[in-house]
Design a protein around this motif. Structure first.
Motif, PDB file in Angstrom:
ATOM      1  N   MET A 101      15.889  -4.933  -3.310  1.00  0.00           N
ATOM      2  CA  MET A 101      14.575  -4.332  -3.090  1.00  0.00           C
ATOM      3  C   MET A 101      14.724  -3.158  -2.136  1.00  0.00           C
ATOM      4  O   MET A 101      15.490  -3.223  -1.163  1.00  0.00           O
ATOM      5  N   LEU A 102      13.995  -2.091  -2.424  1.00  0.00           N
ATOM      6  CA  LEU A 102      13.954  -0.914  -1.559  1.00  0.00           C
ATOM      7  C   LEU A 102      12.682  -0.978  -0.729  1.00  0.00           C
ATOM      8  O   LEU A 102      11.586  -1.103  -1.271  1.00  0.00           O
ATOM      9  N   ASP A 103      12.822  -0.903   0.589  1.00  0.00           N
ATOM     10  CA  ASP A 103      11.688  -0.982   1.509  1.00  0.00           C
ATOM     11  C   ASP A 103      11.318   0.440   1.956  1.00  0.00           C
ATOM     12  O   ASP A 103      12.101   1.102   2.638  1.00  0.00           O
ATOM     13  N   VAL A 104      10.131   0.877   1.554  1.00  0.00           N
ATOM     14  CA  VAL A 104       9.676   2.240   1.842  1.00  0.00           C
ATOM     15  C   VAL A 104       8.548   2.151   2.863  1.00  0.00           C
ATOM     16  O   VAL A 104       7.398   1.875   2.526  1.00  0.00           O
ATOM     17  N   ALA A 138      13.636  -3.804  -7.106  1.00  0.00           N
ATOM     18  CA  ALA A 138      12.194  -3.730  -6.899  1.00  0.00           C
ATOM     19  C   ALA A 138      11.925  -2.716  -5.788  1.00  0.00           C
ATOM     20  O   ALA A 138      12.821  -2.398  -4.991  1.00  0.00           O
ATOM     21  N   VAL A 139      10.704  -2.207  -5.740  1.00  0.00           N
ATOM     22  CA  VAL A 139      10.355  -1.211  -4.718  1.00  0.00           C
ATOM     23  C   VAL A 139       9.126  -1.692  -3.941  1.00  0.00           C
ATOM     24  O   VAL A 139       8.042  -1.845  -4.505  1.00  0.00           O
ATOM     25  N   TYR A 140       9.347  -1.956  -2.653  1.00  0.00           N
ATOM     26  CA  TYR A 140       8.255  -2.319  -1.741  1.00  0.00           C
ATOM     27  C   TYR A 140       7.681  -1.010  -1.207  1.00  0.00           C
ATOM     28  O   TYR A 140       8.296  -0.331  -0.378  1.00  0.00           O
ATOM     29  N   LEU A 141       6.510  -0.640  -1.733  1.00  0.00           N
ATOM     30  CA  LEU A 141       5.876   0.622  -1.364  1.00  0.00           C
ATOM     31  C   LEU A 141       4.379   0.347  -1.214  1.00  0.00           C
ATOM     32  O   LEU A 141       3.629   0.391  -2.181  1.00  0.00           O
ATOM     33  N   PRO A 142       3.953   0.010  -0.002  1.00  0.00           N
ATOM     34  CA  PRO A 142       2.563  -0.390   0.210  1.00  0.00           C
ATOM     35  C   PRO A 142       1.557   0.698  -0.189  1.00  0.00           C
ATOM     36  O   PRO A 142       1.865   1.901  -0.147  1.00  0.00           O
ATOM     37  N   ARG A 143       0.370   0.258  -0.561  1.00  0.00           N
ATOM     38  CA  ARG A 143      -0.667   1.208  -0.968  1.00  0.00           C
ATOM     39  C   ARG A 143      -0.976   2.197   0.145  1.00  0.00           C
ATOM     40  O   ARG A 143      -1.200   3.384  -0.103  1.00  0.00           O
ATOM     41  N   TRP A 144      -0.988   1.719   1.399  1.00  0.00           N
ATOM     42  CA  TRP A 144      -1.303   2.623   2.507  1.00  0.00           C
ATOM     43  C   TRP A 144      -0.248   3.726   2.639  1.00  0.00           C
ATOM     44  O   TRP A 144      -0.557   4.844   3.022  1.00  0.00           O
ATOM     45  N   LEU A 155       3.731   6.279  -9.820  1.00  0.00           N
ATOM     46  CA  LEU A 155       4.821   5.334  -9.584  1.00  0.00           C
ATOM     47  C   LEU A 155       5.494   4.878 -10.871  1.00  0.00           C
ATOM     48  O   LEU A 155       6.531   4.209 -10.818  1.00  0.00           O
ATOM     49  N   ARG A 156       4.937   5.263 -12.010  1.00  0.00           N
ATOM     50  CA  ARG A 156       5.554   4.867 -13.277  1.00  0.00           C
ATOM     51  C   ARG A 156       6.922   5.501 -13.450  1.00  0.00           C
ATOM     52  O   ARG A 156       7.769   4.973 -14.180  1.00  0.00           O
ATOM     53  N   VAL A 157       7.153   6.626 -12.789  1.00  0.00           N
ATOM     54  CA  VAL A 157       8.436   7.320 -12.946  1.00  0.00           C
ATOM     55  C   VAL A 157       9.591   6.527 -12.343  1.00  0.00           C
ATOM     56  O   VAL A 157      10.751   6.827 -12.631  1.00  0.00           O
ATOM     57  N   LEU A 158       9.292   5.514 -11.530  1.00  0.00           N
ATOM     58  CA  LEU A 158      10.356   4.745 -10.890  1.00  0.00           C
ATOM     59  C   LEU A 158      10.967   3.704 -11.826  1.00  0.00           C
ATOM     60  O   LEU A 158      12.105   3.282 -11.621  1.00  0.00           O
ATOM     61  N   HIS A 159      10.207   3.271 -12.823  1.00  0.00           N
ATOM     62  CA  HIS A 159      10.695   2.247 -13.747  1.00  0.00           C
ATOM     63  C   HIS A 159      11.246   1.045 -12.977  1.00  0.00           C
ATOM     64  O   HIS A 159      12.355   0.550 -13.248  1.00  0.00           O
ATOM     65  N   ALA A 160      10.455   0.582 -12.005  1.00  0.00           N
ATOM     66  CA  ALA A 160      10.887  -0.524 -11.163  1.00  0.00           C
ATOM     67  C   ALA A 160       9.682  -1.389 -10.820  1.00  0.00           C
ATOM     68  O   ALA A 160       8.565  -0.868 -10.655  1.00  0.00           O
ATOM     69  N   PRO A 161       9.868  -2.700 -10.693  1.00  0.00           N
ATOM     70  CA  PRO A 161       8.753  -3.563 -10.273  1.00  0.00           C
ATOM     71  C   PRO A 161       8.228  -3.131  -8.907  1.00  0.00           C
ATOM     72  O   PRO A 161       9.005  -2.865  -7.985  1.00  0.00           O
ATOM     73  N   LEU A 162       6.910  -3.062  -8.794  1.00  0.00           N
ATOM     74  CA  LEU A 162       6.270  -2.640  -7.543  1.00  0.00           C
ATOM     75  C   LEU A 162       5.886  -3.863  -6.717  1.00  0.00           C
ATOM     76  O   LEU A 162       5.281  -4.811  -7.233  1.00  0.00           O
ATOM     77  N   VAL A 163       6.233  -3.824  -5.435  1.00  0.00           N
ATOM     78  CA  VAL A 163       5.823  -4.856  -4.484  1.00  0.00           C
ATOM     79  C   VAL A 163       4.782  -4.233  -3.567  1.00  0.00           C
ATOM     80  O   VAL A 163       5.073  -3.279  -2.838  1.00  0.00           O
ATOM     81  N   SER A 164       3.559  -4.750  -3.628  1.00  0.00           N
ATOM     82  CA  SER A 164       2.492  -4.215  -2.787  1.00  0.00           C
ATOM     83  C   SER A 164       2.411  -5.007  -1.489  1.00  0.00           C
ATOM     84  O   SER A 164       3.027  -6.066  -1.343  1.00  0.00           O
ATOM     85  N   SER A 165       1.635  -4.488  -0.553  1.00  0.00           N
ATOM     86  CA  SER A 165       1.453  -5.148   0.733  1.00  0.00           C
ATOM     87  C   SER A 165      -0.008  -5.020   1.145  1.00  0.00           C
ATOM     88  O   SER A 165      -0.533  -3.902   1.248  1.00  0.00           O
ATOM     89  N   ASN A 166      -0.653  -6.155   1.331  1.00  0.00           N
ATOM     90  CA  ASN A 166      -2.054  -6.165   1.769  1.00  0.00           C
ATOM     91  C   ASN A 166      -2.284  -7.469   2.501  1.00  0.00           C
ATOM     92  O   ASN A 166      -2.339  -8.535   1.889  1.00  0.00           O
ATOM     93  N   TYR A 167      -2.404  -7.386   3.841  1.00  0.00           N
ATOM     94  CA  TYR A 167      -2.534  -8.581   4.662  1.00  0.00           C
ATOM     95  C   TYR A 167      -3.977  -8.931   4.999  1.00  0.00           C
ATOM     96  O   TYR A 167      -4.253 -10.048   5.448  1.00  0.00           O
ATOM     97  N   GLY A 168      -4.907  -7.982   4.829  1.00  0.00           N
ATOM     98  CA  GLY A 168      -6.282  -8.236   5.236  1.00  0.00           C
ATOM     99  C   GLY A 168      -6.342  -8.550   6.720  1.00  0.00           C
ATOM    100  O   GLY A 168      -5.798  -7.814   7.548  1.00  0.00           O
TER     101      GLY A 168
END
Length: 362
Positions: A101-104, A138-144, A155-168
């Motif tokens: 996983m790539l952490d961005v 996979a690519v961890y790239l939060p919405r923020w 993000l479709r150009v990455l051709h990789a599963p997206l990992v979102s982040s939302n903790y509320g």
């Protein structure tokens, strides 16, 4: 069904002084795990990552069999990105990790040093990874991050599963309880952005995970464990029916017909193409595998499946197809085609044999 798994780093190790109860973590979540493996450029800005191998070994001994590692990306030129990719690959190889996983993110230390990653860095890393490594990334790239700092890219150009982040409000509680409190399978972390619906949602970082600590990152996947395992390990789960349905799609068929290997002739049965023969073979092998698993098939059943396969071409059929292929060419062109196919030495031997045969026939 939803699968939950945890992210851990040396910060988690420090919280429990290395005393993870891996069996308890697995019972509370799943045999999937992601660990911090690397950070930055080994020849540049390179914060220490500790205990990756220790955690991987402990988890593996407890039955975690889908272990991945993540890399904290930093800004760099192509040479730096290549080094970062190779750094992660070497580290994962050391523990036989099966996915990455790539952490961005925009950590304070990266902002202070002008090294927080831009979208060009993300694309270069992903492209390089896909070129040199077979493991899923996979690519961890939060919405923020996508919305506030990267210019809302596609993000479709990455051709990789997206990992979102939302903790509320980032509530505490058990992994399952926090996920339910955050909305579960209808929670806000599943909302699409950048043209992509997240594959995984990191829904909290304050989760009280048995065997770890009360500040554990937890992730959810909407699907079964078998589906997540297949995704992360690139396991082929396509059934013969699904394969056949794809081949029957007119658009796919048109694209396949344009490929050079969609060849008709050379012993391929009339009315069949190479693709059709491959499909028949795939279905026959699957059927035979099912019979073997049942251990109850009769010889007649097996013979019927094998009979459906195209018979191998005879020597006469191959010769006929060859003559038909070369017949429309002048002798010089035909000779050039044969030399290109066989190579000079084998073509010369063939020419000598043909000359001797023709002389004998005369």
């Amino acid at each position: 069904m939803t699968v939950i798994y945890v992210d851990l780093s040396h910060h988690d190790w420090d919280r429990v002084k290395g005393q993870f109860d891996w069996a308890a973590i697995r019972r509370a979540t799943s045999p999937v795990l992601c660990l911090r493996a690397t950070y930055g450029d080994p020849q540049g800005y390179n914060p220490t990552t500790r205990h990756f191998a220790d955690m991987a070994r402990g988890a593996g001994a407890a039955g975690f069999d889908v272990i991945g590692g993540y890399h904290n990306l930093i800004k760099g030129d192509q040479a730096s990105i290549n080094r970062q990719v190779d750094y992660l690959r070497r580290t994962l190889d050391g523990v036989r990790a099966v996915w990455a996983m790539l952490d961005v993110e925009r950590y304070t230390e990266l902002v202070n040093n002008g090294l927080w990653p831009r979208f060009d860095d993300v694309r270069q890393f992903v492209d390089r990874w896909h070129t040199v490594d077979h493991r899923l990334l996979a690519v961890y790239l939060p919405r923020w991050m996508w919305d506030g700092h990267l210019g809302r890219p596609d993000l479709r150009v990455l051709h990789a599963p997206l990992v979102s982040s939302n903790y509320g409000t980032n509530p505490d509680g058990s992994p399952a309880a926090v996920y339910a409190a955050r909305g579960g399978d209808s929670g806000p972390g599943w909302a699409a952005y950048g043209g992509v619906t997240p594959t995984v949602w990191q829904y909290g970082s304050n989760v009280d995970c048995p065997g770890a600590s009360g500040q554990t990152d937890c992730n959810a996947y909407r699907g079964t464990l078998a589906q997540l395992r297949a995704l992360l390990t690139k396991e082929d789960t396509m059934t013969p029916a699904e394969f056949s349905a794809i081949l029957r799609d007119p658009t796919v068929a048109a694209q396949m017909r344009a490929l050079p290997w969609q060849y008709v002739g050379g012993g391929i049965p009339p009315g069949k193409s190479t693709l059709g023969v491959l499909n028949d073979t795939y279905e026959a092998v699957q059927a035979l595998g099912g019979m073997t698993a049942r251990q109850s098939s009769s010889p007649d059943e097996e013979r019927a499946v094998l009979a459906a396969l195209p018979a191998p071409p005879t020597a006469d059929q191959v010769a006929e197809a060859t003559v038909r292929k070369l017949g429309g060419q002048d002798p010089d062109a035909a000779a050039a085609a044969i030399v290109a196919l066989l190579g000079p030495e084998r073509a010369a031997a063939l020419a000598a044999a043909l000359a001797a045969t023709a002389e004998g026939a005369g």
